[in-house]
Scaffold this motif. Sequence first.
Motif, PDB file in Angstrom:
ATOM      1  N   ASN A 109       0.726  -1.129  -0.012  1.00 55.14           N
ATOM      2  CA  ASN A 109      -0.074   0.009   0.106  1.00 55.14           C
ATOM      3  C   ASN A 109       1.042   1.169  -0.018  1.00 55.14           C
ATOM      4  O   ASN A 109       2.034   1.099   0.334  1.00 55.14           O
ATOM      5  CB  ASN A 109      -1.085  -0.105   1.241  1.00 55.14           C
ATOM      6  CG  ASN A 109      -0.260   0.155   2.513  1.00 55.14           C
ATOM      7  OD1 ASN A 109       0.785  -0.304   2.709  1.00 55.14           O
ATOM      8  ND2 ASN A 109      -0.945   0.748   3.664  1.00 55.14           N
ATOM      9  N   ASP A 110       0.159   2.278  -0.284  1.00 51.25           N
ATOM     10  CA  ASP A 110       1.030   3.527  -0.469  1.00 51.25           C
ATOM     11  C   ASP A 110       1.163   4.118   1.085  1.00 51.25           C
ATOM     12  O   ASP A 110       0.051   4.411   1.585  1.00 51.25           O
ATOM     13  CB  ASP A 110       0.156   4.598  -1.382  1.00 51.25           C
ATOM     14  CG  ASP A 110       0.468   4.280  -2.779  1.00 51.25           C
ATOM     15  OD1 ASP A 110       1.137   3.322  -3.136  1.00 51.25           O
ATOM     16  OD2 ASP A 110      -0.312   4.775  -3.526  1.00 51.25           O
ATOM     17  N   VAL A 111       1.872   5.033   1.452  1.00 56.97           N
ATOM     18  CA  VAL A 111       1.958   5.717   2.767  1.00 56.97           C
ATOM     19  C   VAL A 111       2.332   7.371   2.288  1.00 56.97           C
ATOM     20  O   VAL A 111       3.426   7.554   1.541  1.00 56.97           O
ATOM     21  CB  VAL A 111       2.720   5.115   3.715  1.00 56.97           C
ATOM     22  CG1 VAL A 111       2.272   3.809   4.268  1.00 56.97           C
ATOM     23  CG2 VAL A 111       4.261   5.277   3.571  1.00 56.97           C
ATOM     24  N   ASP A 112       1.745   8.296   3.008  1.00 60.71           N
ATOM     25  CA  ASP A 112       2.141   9.423   2.627  1.00 60.71           C
ATOM     26  C   ASP A 112       3.432   9.918   3.281  1.00 60.71           C
ATOM     27  O   ASP A 112       4.092  10.714   2.794  1.00 60.71           O
ATOM     28  CB  ASP A 112       0.975  10.499   3.239  1.00 60.71           C
ATOM     29  CG  ASP A 112      -0.392  10.449   2.505  1.00 60.71           C
ATOM     30  OD1 ASP A 112      -0.057   9.978   1.178  1.00 60.71           O
ATOM     31  OD2 ASP A 112      -1.363  10.731   2.955  1.00 60.71           O
ATOM     32  N   SER A 113       3.732   9.359   4.669  1.00 62.00           N
ATOM     33  CA  SER A 113       4.891   9.788   5.245  1.00 62.00           C
ATOM     34  C   SER A 113       5.013   8.740   6.328  1.00 62.00           C
ATOM     35  O   SER A 113       4.197   8.026   6.834  1.00 62.00           O
ATOM     36  CB  SER A 113       4.880  11.160   5.772  1.00 62.00           C
ATOM     37  OG  SER A 113       3.999  11.177   6.953  1.00 62.00           O
ATOM     38  N   GLY A 114       6.153   8.643   6.974  1.00 58.91           N
ATOM     39  CA  GLY A 114       6.588   7.534   7.932  1.00 58.91           C
ATOM     40  C   GLY A 114       6.702   6.506   7.480  1.00 58.91           C
ATOM     41  O   GLY A 114       6.307   5.942   6.227  1.00 58.91           O
ATOM     42  N   GLY A 115       7.080   5.455   8.093  1.00 59.31           N
ATOM     43  CA  GLY A 115       7.467   3.904   7.573  1.00 59.31           C
ATOM     44  C   GLY A 115       8.386   3.612   6.588  1.00 59.31           C
ATOM     45  O   GLY A 115       8.475   2.783   5.925  1.00 59.31           O
ATOM     46  N   GLU A 116       9.283   4.857   6.396  1.00 64.40           N
ATOM     47  CA  GLU A 116      10.426   4.604   5.257  1.00 64.40           C
ATOM     48  C   GLU A 116      11.338   3.747   5.641  1.00 64.40           C
ATOM     49  O   GLU A 116      11.460   3.229   6.624  1.00 64.40           O
ATOM     50  CB  GLU A 116      10.810   6.019   5.009  1.00 64.40           C
ATOM     51  CG  GLU A 116      10.123   7.197   4.506  1.00 64.40           C
ATOM     52  CD  GLU A 116       9.526   8.090   5.358  1.00 64.40           C
ATOM     53  OE1 GLU A 116       9.682   7.557   6.826  1.00 64.40           O
ATOM     54  OE2 GLU A 116       8.856   8.927   5.312  1.00 64.40           O
ATOM     55  N   LEU A 117      11.754   2.823   4.500  1.00 65.05           N
ATOM     56  CA  LEU A 117      12.734   2.133   4.642  1.00 65.05           C
ATOM     57  C   LEU A 117      13.976   2.812   4.469  1.00 65.05           C
ATOM     58  O   LEU A 117      14.451   3.382   3.251  1.00 65.05           O
ATOM     59  CB  LEU A 117      12.788   0.961   3.626  1.00 65.05           C
ATOM     60  CG  LEU A 117      14.013   0.059   3.512  1.00 65.05           C
ATOM     61  CD1 LEU A 117      14.387  -0.809   4.679  1.00 65.05           C
ATOM     62  CD2 LEU A 117      13.737  -1.031   2.261  1.00 65.05           C
TER      63      LEU A 117
END
Length: 197
Positions: free
Chosen positions: A140-148
């Motif tokens: 799924n797409d996230v707007d911000s946060g959870g970056e690798l």
Amino acid sequence: MSVSHLPEPAWLATAIETFYASGLVVLPTTLDTALCQQLLAEAQQASLQPAGVGRGQALQLNPEIRRDHTLWLDGSTAAQQQYLDLMAQIQQAANRRCFLGLTHHEAHFARYQQGDFYQKHLDAFVGRSSRMLTTVCYLNDVDSGGELQIYSEDDQPLLQVKPQAGTLVLFESARFPHEVLPAHSTRYSIAGWFRID
Ligand code: OGA
Ligand code: MN
């Protein structure tokens, strides 16, 4: 299913060239939308369990290190089969070009909810693990946060990947430290490893 007769798609040849040169490749829109949606639905319905740290007997829960929930793919649905077939194609291409001798792939669904993270780690240690190549595919797409956040071998920030549905990341498991930054919203992925056993 044997994939040895399938022609190698052009994107895969290019991807493996990049991987061969740098040990790392990020491939946007690699999974098609329909497959991604099916896998996302399965991940959302699955009964994911808190993920542990370490292997075998030493496996322990450690919420200071990681807070994701996971469930191994078992290939029991058409979508999982399609995903695992794609991994088999990648395995074959990597073995042909990089002479890695990979024997199989294991993968789990993972969910990070708001605030969940996975601290900086390596997926394998040279000589101590049969995990050779890591794959991460976002569902799924996230707007911000959870970056690798991926680091270089000398531990300098190298590259940040924003989770977007269909993006596939491949990297050498024992070479690149990496972490999952705290999620701001629920983030679904499939993390997997090509192994030599
Ligand atoms: C892992 C991992 C990265 C990600 O599961 O070992 O590092 O972006 N996942 O989900
Ligand atoms: Mn990892």
